[in-house]
Design a protein around this motif. Structure first.
Motif, PDB file in Angstrom:
ATOM      1  N   THR A   2      52.021  22.156  33.835  1.00 46.86           N
ATOM      2  CA  THR A   2      53.334  21.713  33.401  1.00 46.86           C
ATOM      3  C   THR A   2      53.405  20.224  33.109  1.00 46.86           C
ATOM      4  O   THR A   2      53.911  19.816  32.086  1.00 46.86           O
ATOM      5  CB  THR A   2      54.386  22.071  34.457  1.00 46.86           C
ATOM      6  N   THR A  59      64.869  30.555  46.356  1.00 52.23           N
ATOM      7  CA  THR A  59      65.044  29.377  45.511  1.00 52.23           C
ATOM      8  C   THR A  59      65.642  28.229  46.312  1.00 52.23           C
ATOM      9  O   THR A  59      65.194  27.084  46.216  1.00 52.23           O
ATOM     10  CB  THR A  59      65.983  29.711  44.328  1.00 52.23           C
ATOM     11  N   ARG A  62      63.152  26.703  48.620  1.00 53.65           N
ATOM     12  CA  ARG A  62      62.133  25.956  47.900  1.00 53.65           C
ATOM     13  C   ARG A  62      62.673  24.592  47.462  1.00 53.65           C
ATOM     14  O   ARG A  62      62.007  23.566  47.573  1.00 53.65           O
ATOM     15  CB  ARG A  62      61.672  26.759  46.682  1.00 53.65           C
ATOM     16  N   PHE A  63      63.918  24.586  46.955  1.00 56.85           N
ATOM     17  CA  PHE A  63      64.523  23.308  46.553  1.00 56.85           C
ATOM     18  C   PHE A  63      64.690  22.390  47.750  1.00 56.85           C
ATOM     19  O   PHE A  63      64.459  21.179  47.657  1.00 56.85           O
ATOM     20  CB  PHE A  63      65.883  23.548  45.881  1.00 56.85           C
ATOM     21  N   ALA A  66      61.468  20.910  48.541  1.00 61.01           N
ATOM     22  CA  ALA A  66      61.078  19.948  47.509  1.00 61.01           C
ATOM     23  C   ALA A  66      61.815  18.630  47.711  1.00 61.01           C
ATOM     24  O   ALA A  66      61.227  17.554  47.601  1.00 61.01           O
ATOM     25  CB  ALA A  66      61.355  20.519  46.125  1.00 61.01           C
ATOM     26  N   LEU A  82      53.157  16.728  42.880  1.00 60.78           N
ATOM     27  CA  LEU A  82      53.994  17.506  41.958  1.00 60.78           C
ATOM     28  C   LEU A  82      53.275  18.667  41.266  1.00 60.78           C
ATOM     29  O   LEU A  82      53.815  19.766  41.215  1.00 60.78           O
ATOM     30  CB  LEU A  82      54.607  16.586  40.908  1.00 60.78           C
ATOM     31  N   LEU A  85      53.332  21.681  43.277  1.00 63.35           N
ATOM     32  CA  LEU A  85      54.676  22.226  43.426  1.00 63.35           C
ATOM     33  C   LEU A  85      55.048  23.078  42.230  1.00 63.35           C
ATOM     34  O   LEU A  85      55.504  24.207  42.357  1.00 63.35           O
ATOM     35  CB  LEU A  85      55.642  21.052  43.580  1.00 63.35           C
ATOM     36  N   MET A  89      55.629  27.286  41.650  1.00 63.42           N
ATOM     37  CA  MET A  89      56.818  27.865  41.055  1.00 63.42           C
ATOM     38  C   MET A  89      56.434  28.837  39.947  1.00 63.42           C
ATOM     39  O   MET A  89      56.970  29.920  39.849  1.00 63.42           O
ATOM     40  CB  MET A  89      57.684  26.741  40.488  1.00 63.42           C
TER      41      MET A  89
END
Lengths: 144, 257
Positions: A2, A59, A62-63, A66, A82, A85, A89
């Protein structure tokens, strides 16, 4: 996959590129009612599955994790953690798709997408019938 | 023997990919059926054809080969006619319609753009903009991560803020690219992307469009923007009877979440 410089994304032959094109092949294009379509049921199920947008407890957790890891003092692109991470996802997203498949046909498509991504990451070594590279893919190769 | 259909072109198309390998294992050779001013790109339909990766790719490769030399109306994957005659029959019956579509799409190609947030960057934005989220995150951090309920409360707030940003960023991205395209078709929502938009672009303007994409990437560095093209105009052939609502051409906000 990503977090990459802009000029490296979006090639027609890249891993995500192949996945993105297959989505078009399955979901768009001319449909003539006089012809039948193969495995229509599986394709419809995949489409419903893909469109489900759920804000789940997973979700949220996970947030929260993070944010916990986020170093607010660092710039937005400086955290070496990152890529992991984002990779996690993406992985969980792919698993979610195959998990939700209700028929063999849907699994076939999910597998096709997964294989497409896997294969794409191997630079598409398998022989393809007169494959034509997009201009963006060519540009990408020239830059490498 | 049933017949697999890849697409429809003008019979004057200069280089239809006759003999190229199509769907099936072994790949069935591509044939061209002509009827008046129109031609159909077809092959034998293999028994038990399923949407496997190899066959999806074969479908796309045949169409991209045909589309490289001239306009072709791409079929959605998996269209099978009982025999060749039923295909030429459809071409004859709907000739004016397909000829109109070929004229409308002549010299134009599709670019599909999908975008995701760079997660860390968007989390930074969300926290910078919301004192509530910032405070809750800091409290959780000091409590060694916080209780399950604390995490859920924080995550819920963050998820809502991120979702709002997805909608805003999808709309902003589309606004940046629209001026460089002749038409826009918003694709289905999914958890896999925040924006999924196809643009119909004149071949001669492709560089302008790609420059607009590069500019958008610079303007919105918190997005990962993927471009695929040039492609046959999958998203700009007429919506058929099986077309799901909301995927037809239109310049509205995707609202993708």
């Amino acid at each position: 996959m990503t977090v990459v410089p802009a000029q490296q994304t979006g090639g027609g032959g890249g891993s995500s590129g192949l996945y993105d094109v297959l989505e078009l092949v399955l979901d768009r294009g001319l449909v003539i009612d006089a012809f039948v379509r193969v495995s229509l049921v599986g394709i419809e199920i995949l489409k419903i599955d893909v469109r489900v947008v759920v804000a789940s407890v997973d979700t949220y957790l996970r947030f929260a994790e993070a944010c916990n890891r986020l170093d607010l003092e660092a710039g937005p692109r400086k955290d070496p953690g990152l890529p992991d991470l984002v990779g996690e996802m993406t992985e969980s997203g792919a698993r979610g798709k195959s998990k939700g498949a209700l028929s063999g046909a849907a699994e076939t498509i999910s597998d096709a997408f997964k294989q497409a991504r896997d294969e794409g990451s191997e630079r598409e070594t398998e022989s393809r019938p007169r494959a034509r590279k997009s201009t963006s893919a060519r540009r990408k190769e020239e830059q490498e | 023997m049933s017949t697999y259909v890849y697409g429809i072109a003008a019979s004057s198309h200069p280089a239809l990919p006759e003999g190229m390998g199509g769907v099936g294992d072994p790949p069935r050779p591509v044939r061209i059926l002509r009827e008046g001013d129109l031609a159909a790109v077809v092959s034998e339909a293999p028994e038990g054809l399923r949407p496997k990766r190899r066959d999806l790719l074969a479908h796309q490769n045949v169409l991209s080969e045909a589309g490289a030399a001239g306009c072709v109306l791409p079929m959605r994957f998996g269209s099978v006619a009982p025999d060749d005659n039923s295909i030429t029959g459809v071409l004859a019956e709907r000739a004016e319609h397909y000829k109109e579509r070929l004229r409308a799409l002549d010299g134009r190609v599709e670019y599909n753009v999908k975008a995701n947030h760079v997660e860390e960057a968007v989390l930074h934005q969300v926290m910078a903009e919301s004192p509530d989220i910032r405070g809750l995150a800091e409290a959780n951090r000091q409590a060694g991560g916080g209780s399950y309920d604390d995490k859920i409360r924080l995550g819920e707030l963050v998820a809502a803020a991120v979702k709002a940003k997805e909608g805003d960023d999808a709309a902003a991205l589309q606004r940046l690219l629209e001026p460089a395209a002749d038409d826009v078709s918003v694709g289905p929502e999914s958890t896999g992307w925040l924006a999924n938009v196809s643009f119909l672009v004149d071949r001669g303007s492709a560089e302008t469009f790609l420059a607009a994409v590069e500019q958008a990437r610079m303007d919105m560095p918190h997005l990962e923007v993927r471009v695929n093209g040039p492609l046959p105009p999958y998203s700009f052939v007429e919506p058929g009877p099986a077309e799901p609502a909301g995927t037809a051409a239109g310049g509205t906000d995707t609202g993708a979440g």
